[in-house]
Design a protein around this motif. Structure first.
Motif, short mmCIF file in Angstrom:
data_model
loop_
_atom_site.label_atom_id
_atom_site.label_comp_id
_atom_site.label_asym_id
_atom_site.label_seq_id
_atom_site.Cartn_x
_atom_site.Cartn_y
_atom_site.Cartn_z
N LEU A 180 0.57 -1.30 0.03
CA LEU A 180 0.06 -0.17 -0.21
C LEU A 180 0.88 1.46 -0.03
N ASN A 184 -0.37 2.96 -2.85
CA ASN A 184 -1.60 3.68 -2.50
C ASN A 184 -2.06 4.04 -0.69
N PHE A 187 -4.32 5.44 1.52
CA PHE A 187 -4.98 5.30 2.06
C PHE A 187 -3.83 4.71 3.15
N LEU A 191 -4.92 3.79 6.73
CA LEU A 191 -4.77 2.80 7.47
C LEU A 191 -4.24 2.24 9.46
N ILE B 3 -7.64 -3.95 -3.76
CA ILE B 3 -7.04 -4.55 -2.57
C ILE B 3 -7.50 -3.37 -1.35
N GLU B 4 -7.68 -2.77 -0.80
CA GLU B 4 -8.21 -2.06 -0.46
C GLU B 4 -9.50 -2.27 0.92
N ILE B 7 -8.55 -5.70 2.28
CA ILE B 7 -7.64 -5.59 3.83
C ILE B 7 -8.81 -5.34 4.52
N ILE B 11 -9.39 -7.84 8.04
CA ILE B 11 -9.20 -7.00 9.17
C ILE B 11 -10.34 -7.06 9.93
#
Lengths: 218, 262
Positions: A180, A184, A187, A191, B3-4, B7, B11
């Motif tokens: 990431l 990104n 993000f 996160l 992908i975000e 994730i 989680i």
């Protein structure tokens, strides 16, 4: 304001259980392992956060503080494996010694040959998370299958519950964090609040473990 | 799926997994605790049944011995007395002293046998109730000039369960016996009072007393069947006993819930 509080949570959150530890002085000597971890984490996280704030005026070594996160992860696995080995006696000592030595040897070779210790390494962090998560799950499954009833206060129950929550949530964060950061970063930055929040919860559970049973006056 | 999102789902899934595990642990603890409580209560119930059976068989045995003493030994002694009188009438009055002494000893034996028989028998309890039985018992143990026993019993108490009355009576009997035998008391005062559904007996004496710790110690060491009997009967009565020692006066308090007597 909230972002600042969360960003600095790695530093102020361990102060709560450490204060309780000094104030209450729990009798169980193995709780010193957890206190030791908190002190180490506090020192490392303080250096991380200070070097992040004062990035430009920091020495070259501390301009990139990612290696400190890696050290923090290694410390966490060492301290909690010791806790599982000595206090909880999850497996025979030799098996946990073997696990720890294998872990350290593997990552020593890994970093020597990859030379990327200065980046927040997803493999290192997720292996740590998964290992401690598996230990915690085994601990709880054993308790469920045993005849033991926890009538007295057990600090390890809270600590391992906190560790299990912390590692379960962080596993996916750590696993994809390196990816990431490249693809990104915005993000990734958001996160990072998740480990911060979970770390606060973890520290609060450790504080309760150090404090012991509440004595309500009736 | 990005992908975000993967994730975030990952989680969430891991978090739920761990929370489920913790909930499962909590549930298993509650179940185990409940199971242990049930087991404990069952054990307690079994123990009480055993004690009840032991107390009942002890009472039956006392009854049997009392009746045999009264009917067999008492009758034999009375017959012997009659024969001795006949013998005296037939063979004259040459050795009057020996005859008088024999008669005296026989009378004493008959009296003793009757007294033991009455002590063992709980007939008076059935007929007249607990208070009368205690008064009758204390009158018997009272010895003018040597042991003074005073009773002040709450008249509001009316017997509701004969078996439990026997237990209270036996406990008081055993306690008084111990006070006389081991405490060498010169005066004993027994009072009873009913308040808030609790029947309280207080025994005050001026002999050598026990503290609660000493009583517990003696009971656990298994010294003396009497103390064990006291404890067994108190368990049956769901009551409490407390020993206090002071310089001039010792107090034993026996509390019995009246509901347990129903």
């Amino acid at each position: 304001m909230l972002t600042t509080i969360l960003n600095w949570s790695e530093v102020w959150a361990p102060l709560i259980p450490l204060y309780v530890f000094i104030f209450k002085r729990p009798k169980d000597k193995f709780l010193e392992i957890v206190a030791g971890y908190l002190l180490t984490a506090l020192c490392i996280n303080a250096v991380i956060d200070v070097s992040w704030i004062l990035n430009s005026s920091m020495p070259a070594l501390l301009k990139n503080n990612n290696f400190l996160y890696n050290i923090n992860s290694i410390c966490r696995i060492i301290f909690f494996t010791f806790l599982f080995r000595n206090a909880i006696k999850l497996f025979k000592k030799k098996y946990l010694n073997f696990f720890l030595i294998a872990y350290l040897v593997f990552f020593s070779f890994y970093f020597v040959y990859n030379k990327n210790f200065n980046t927040l390494n997803s493999l290192l962090h997720s292996t740590e998370s998964l290992s401690l998560l598996i230990f915690s799950i085994i601990y709880f499954i054993r308790l469920i299958n045993s005849d033991k009833v926890f009538l007295a206060f057990d600090p390890y129950l809270l600590i391992i519950a906190g560790l299990a929550i912390y590692e379960s949530v962080n596993f996916f964060v750590f696993l994809f964090y390196q990816y990431l950061l490249i693809h990104n970063p915005k993000f990734a930055h958001y996160l990072w609040n998740v480990p911060n929040i979970i770390f606060i919860i973890f520290c609060l559970l450790i504080s309760k473990a150090f404090y012991g049973r509440f004595n309500f006056k009736t | 799926m990005s992908i975000e999102l993967s994730i975030i789902i990952g989680i969430g899934a891991m978090f739920l997994l761990i929370i489920s595990l913790l909930l499962a642990f909590n549930l298993s603890q509650r179940k185990k605790f409940q199971y242990n409580q049930n087991l404990l209560s069952l054990k307690e119930q079994q123990q009480n049944e055993l004690i009840k059976a032991a107390v009942r068989s002890e009472e039956t045995e006392r009854h049997r011995i009392s009746e045999e003493l009264h009917d067999e030994v008492g009758a034999l002694l009375s017959a012997t007395k009659l024969y001795l009188s006949n013998l005296h009438d037939k063979y004259g009055h040459e050795d009057n002293e020996i005859y008088k002494k024999s008669l005296e000893l026989l009378d004493e034996s008959i009296h003793k046998v009757r007294s033991i028989s009455h002590n063992l028998h709980s007939g008076i309890l059935k007929e007249l109730g607990l208070n009368e039985a205690i008064q009758s018992f204390t009158q018997k143990i009272s010895q003018h000039g040597r042991l003074e026993v005073v009773t002040e019993l709450d008249e509001k108490y009316s017997s509701k369960n004969h078996e439990n009355d026997i237990s209270i009576y036996r406990v008081l009997q055993e306690l008084c016996g111990n006070i006389i035998k081991h405490g060498h008391a010169k005066s004993i005062k027994i009072t009873s009072r009913i308040k808030d559904n609790i029947l309280t007996f207080t025994i005050k004496h001026n002999g050598k007393g026990l503290t609660q710790e000493e009583f517990e110690k003696l009971r656990y060491e298994g010294k003396g069947l009497g103390l064990k009997n006291i404890q067994n009967r108190i368990i049956l009565l769901k009551g409490k006993i407390n020993f206090e020692r002071s310089e001039h006066e010792n107090t034993i308090t026996l509390n019995v819930p009246v509901n347990a007597l129903l």
